[in-house]
Scaffold this motif. Structure first.
Motif, PDB file in Angstrom:
ATOM      1  N   VAL A 166       0.943  -1.274  -0.092  1.00  0.00           N
ATOM      2  CA  VAL A 166       0.063   0.002  -0.041  1.00  0.00           C
ATOM      3  C   VAL A 166       1.031   1.231  -0.107  1.00  0.00           C
ATOM      4  CG1 VAL A 166      -2.163   1.173   1.043  1.00  0.00           C
ATOM      5  CG2 VAL A 166      -1.527  -1.161   1.448  1.00  0.00           C
ATOM      6  N   GLN A 167       0.679   2.172  -0.922  1.00  0.00           N
ATOM      7  CA  GLN A 167       1.457   3.319  -1.257  1.00  0.00           C
ATOM      8  C   GLN A 167       1.453   4.262  -0.345  1.00  0.00           C
ATOM      9  OE1 GLN A 167      -0.960   4.242  -4.681  1.00  0.00           O
ATOM     10  NE2 GLN A 167      -1.058   6.261  -3.811  1.00  0.00           N
ATOM     11  N   GLU A 168       2.296   5.182  -0.255  1.00  0.00           N
ATOM     12  CA  GLU A 168       2.240   6.729   0.481  1.00  0.00           C
ATOM     13  C   GLU A 168       1.327   7.276  -0.298  1.00  0.00           C
ATOM     14  OE1 GLU A 168       6.319   7.605   2.282  1.00  0.00           O
ATOM     15  OE2 GLU A 168       6.163   7.343   0.113  1.00  0.00           O
ATOM     16  N   ILE A 169       1.098   8.561  -0.047  1.00  0.00           N
ATOM     17  CA  ILE A 169       0.134   9.637  -0.809  1.00  0.00           C
ATOM     18  C   ILE A 169       0.590  10.068  -2.128  1.00  0.00           C
ATOM     19  CG2 ILE A 169      -0.777  10.559   1.393  1.00  0.00           C
ATOM     20  CD1 ILE A 169       0.795  12.925   0.952  1.00  0.00           C
ATOM     21  N   PHE A 170       1.786   9.563  -2.687  1.00  0.00           N
ATOM     22  CA  PHE A 170       2.429  10.072  -3.791  1.00  0.00           C
ATOM     23  C   PHE A 170       2.087   9.208  -4.893  1.00  0.00           C
ATOM     24  CE2 PHE A 170       4.729  11.450  -0.102  1.00  0.00           C
ATOM     25  CZ  PHE A 170       4.754  12.808  -0.164  1.00  0.00           C
TER      26      PHE A 170
ATOM     27  N   ILE B 188       7.696   2.713  -4.521  1.00  0.00           N
ATOM     28  CA  ILE B 188       6.738   1.447  -4.293  1.00  0.00           C
ATOM     29  C   ILE B 188       7.104   0.562  -5.002  1.00  0.00           C
ATOM     30  CG2 ILE B 188       4.268   1.088  -4.228  1.00  0.00           C
ATOM     31  CD1 ILE B 188       5.236   2.606  -1.868  1.00  0.00           C
ATOM     32  N   ARG B 189       7.257   0.560  -6.410  1.00  0.00           N
ATOM     33  CA  ARG B 189       7.563  -0.515  -7.196  1.00  0.00           C
ATOM     34  C   ARG B 189       8.584  -1.070  -6.927  1.00  0.00           C
ATOM     35  NH1 ARG B 189       6.520   3.756 -10.969  1.00  0.00           N
ATOM     36  NH2 ARG B 189       8.355   3.636 -11.856  1.00  0.00           N
ATOM     37  N   ASP B 190       9.780  -0.301  -6.227  1.00  0.00           N
ATOM     38  CA  ASP B 190      10.892  -1.122  -5.952  1.00  0.00           C
ATOM     39  C   ASP B 190      10.606  -2.076  -4.518  1.00  0.00           C
ATOM     40  OD1 ASP B 190      14.021  -1.155  -5.584  1.00  0.00           O
ATOM     41  OD2 ASP B 190      13.736  -0.335  -3.881  1.00  0.00           O
TER      42      ASP B 190
ATOM     43  N   ALA C   5      -2.496   1.155  -7.726  1.00  0.00           N
ATOM     44  CA  ALA C   5      -2.471   2.421  -7.706  1.00  0.00           C
ATOM     45  C   ALA C   5      -3.875   2.970  -7.282  1.00  0.00           C
ATOM     46  CB  ALA C   5      -2.117   2.756  -9.066  1.00  0.00           C
ATOM     47  N   TYR C   6      -4.033   3.284  -5.795  1.00  0.00           N
ATOM     48  CA  TYR C   6      -5.396   3.371  -5.416  1.00  0.00           C
ATOM     49  C   TYR C   6      -5.819   4.715  -5.846  1.00  0.00           C
ATOM     50  CZ  TYR C   6      -4.371  -0.114  -1.773  1.00  0.00           C
ATOM     51  OH  TYR C   6      -4.322  -1.296  -1.021  1.00  0.00           O
ATOM     52  N   LEU C   7      -5.028   5.697  -6.093  1.00  0.00           N
ATOM     53  CA  LEU C   7      -5.602   6.955  -6.696  1.00  0.00           C
ATOM     54  C   LEU C   7      -6.134   6.911  -8.079  1.00  0.00           C
ATOM     55  CD1 LEU C   7      -2.696   9.378  -5.040  1.00  0.00           C
ATOM     56  CD2 LEU C   7      -4.839   8.421  -4.171  1.00  0.00           C
ATOM     57  N   ASP C   8      -6.033   5.750  -8.731  1.00  0.00           N
ATOM     58  CA  ASP C   8      -6.626   5.859 -10.063  1.00  0.00           C
ATOM     59  C   ASP C   8      -8.205   6.043  -9.839  1.00  0.00           C
ATOM     60  OD1 ASP C   8      -4.335   5.287 -11.291  1.00  0.00           O
ATOM     61  OD2 ASP C   8      -4.688   2.920 -12.053  1.00  0.00           O
ATOM     62  N   VAL C   9      -8.635   5.525  -8.826  1.00  0.00           N
ATOM     63  CA  VAL C   9     -10.072   5.817  -8.542  1.00  0.00           C
ATOM     64  C   VAL C   9     -10.452   7.336  -8.726  1.00  0.00           C
ATOM     65  CG1 VAL C   9     -12.033   5.748  -6.716  1.00  0.00           C
ATOM     66  CG2 VAL C   9     -10.345   3.788  -7.279  1.00  0.00           C
ATOM     67  N   ILE C  10      -9.516   8.317  -8.289  1.00  0.00           N
ATOM     68  CA  ILE C  10      -9.985   9.599  -8.525  1.00  0.00           C
ATOM     69  C   ILE C  10      -9.217  10.021  -9.822  1.00  0.00           C
ATOM     70  CG2 ILE C  10      -9.592  11.877  -7.196  1.00  0.00           C
ATOM     71  CD1 ILE C  10     -11.109   9.624  -5.898  1.00  0.00           C
TER      72      ILE C  10
ATOM     73  N   PHE D 110       2.998   2.000   4.187  1.00  0.00           N
ATOM     74  CA  PHE D 110       3.545   3.235   4.385  1.00  0.00           C
ATOM     75  C   PHE D 110       3.107   4.620   4.341  1.00  0.00           C
ATOM     76  CE2 PHE D 110       5.713  -0.063   1.896  1.00  0.00           C
ATOM     77  CZ  PHE D 110       6.820  -0.255   2.611  1.00  0.00           C
ATOM     78  N   CYS D 111       3.052   5.224   5.568  1.00  0.00           N
ATOM     79  CA  CYS D 111       2.481   6.485   6.003  1.00  0.00           C
ATOM     80  C   CYS D 111       0.805   6.316   5.747  1.00  0.00           C
ATOM     81  CB  CYS D 111       3.061   7.607   5.004  1.00  0.00           C
ATOM     82  SG  CYS D 111       2.391   9.099   5.580  1.00  0.00           S
ATOM     83  N   TRP D 112       0.126   6.793   4.851  1.00  0.00           N
ATOM     84  CA  TRP D 112      -1.247   6.689   4.707  1.00  0.00           C
ATOM     85  C   TRP D 112      -1.440   5.246   4.536  1.00  0.00           C
ATOM     86  CZ3 TRP D 112      -3.632   4.761   0.174  1.00  0.00           C
ATOM     87  CH2 TRP D 112      -4.852   4.971   0.362  1.00  0.00           C
ATOM     88  N   GLY D 113      -0.495   4.532   3.716  1.00  0.00           N
ATOM     89  CA  GLY D 113      -0.758   3.327   3.428  1.00  0.00           C
ATOM     90  C   GLY D 113      -0.472   2.327   4.685  1.00  0.00           C
ATOM     91  N   GLY D 114       0.474   2.711   5.793  1.00  0.00           N
ATOM     92  CA  GLY D 114       0.683   2.216   7.058  1.00  0.00           C
ATOM     93  C   GLY D 114      -0.820   2.038   7.696  1.00  0.00           C
ATOM     94  N   THR D 115      -1.859   3.115   7.546  1.00  0.00           N
ATOM     95  CA  THR D 115      -2.989   3.101   8.379  1.00  0.00           C
ATOM     96  C   THR D 115      -3.850   1.939   7.227  1.00  0.00           C
ATOM     97  OG1 THR D 115      -2.643   5.166   9.284  1.00  0.00           O
ATOM     98  CG2 THR D 115      -4.930   4.383   8.982  1.00  0.00           C
TER      99      THR D 115
END
Length: 221
Positions: free
Chosen positions: A32-36, A42-44, A60-65, A116-121
């Motif tokens: 799960v990605q950060e906000i970026f 993240i691919r690494d 890519a969670y933000l694809d929804v938006i 990670f970060c947002w993704g950590g939650t």
């Protein structure tokens, strides 16, 4: 081998970066990605998991938006990323995570999640709501949800100098999730795993990664 996959979710279609090991997989990990966005970092992470024998999938969670989000690590990028994840919402993020886990399970794999970060939650909530073994790196939005009951093994990583997560917040994790493994890395800042970009901390990142791989080795095989 790594490539983009299309993932159908209740929130809409998203692309997901899939990295697979050369040999038989030891388990599946949703990343799960950060906000970026699902950027090079993240691919690494996915490719490092594949090198360690795991099948990794980063939606890519933000694809929804907005499709193809890849934001810079500056104030403008941070502000834009916060706005996007707030618009997405955590409920939708959990729905996307559930579909990613289902894709990995369809490959015959036991599944965990790391974020990670947002993704950590998001990773933490995937534990309490989807019963996935989870590793949460510097999840700055965890506090309101710490009373949720863990559904699987859990690990937290925090930087000792993280300005976004106070020592009191870390103590709350230990108090309200006592079964979890909670680690603090003295001298490390927020996003200490973000190799090679500041505030990357090589020693903290290496030790946290070692613990993360041991966690998935124990709980996914």
């Amino acid at each position: 081998m790594a490539e983009w996959q299309t993932l159908s979710t209740p929130c809409g279609a998203v692309q997901a970066w899939l990295a697979q090991p050369e040999a038989a997989s030891r388990g599946g990990v949703v990343v799960v990605q950060e906000i970026f966005g699902v950027n090079s970092h993240i691919r690494d992470v996915c490719e490092r998991l594949a090198a360690a024998g795991f099948t990794a999938l980063a939606p890519a969670y933000l694809d929804v938006i907005e499709p193809d989000v890849d934001l810079p690590y500056d104030r403008a990028g941070s502000n834009r990323g916060v706005a996007l994840v707030n618009k997405l919402g955590l409920d939708c993020a959990i729905d996307v995570t559930q579909e990613a886990a289902a894709l990995l399970r369809a490959k015959g794999l036991n599944v965990g999640v790391v974020g990670f970060c947002w993704g950590g939650t998001v990773a933490f909530l995937a534990n309490t709501r989807l019963d996935l073994p989870a590793v949460s790196y510097y999840g700055a939005r965890n506090l309101p949800f710490l009373d949720e009951v863990a559904g699987a093994p859990m690990m937290f990583h925090f930087g000792g100098r993280d300005p976004h997560i106070s020592p009191e917040a870390v103590a709350a994790h230990r108090l309200q999730q006592p079964q979890a493994q909670t680690f603090v890395y003295d001298g490390a800042d927020h996003a200490f795993n973000r190799d090679p970009d500041p505030p990357f901390d090589p020693a903290a990142a290496a030790l946290a990664w070692q613990r993360t791989l041991a966690f998935f080795t124990e709980h996914l095989q």
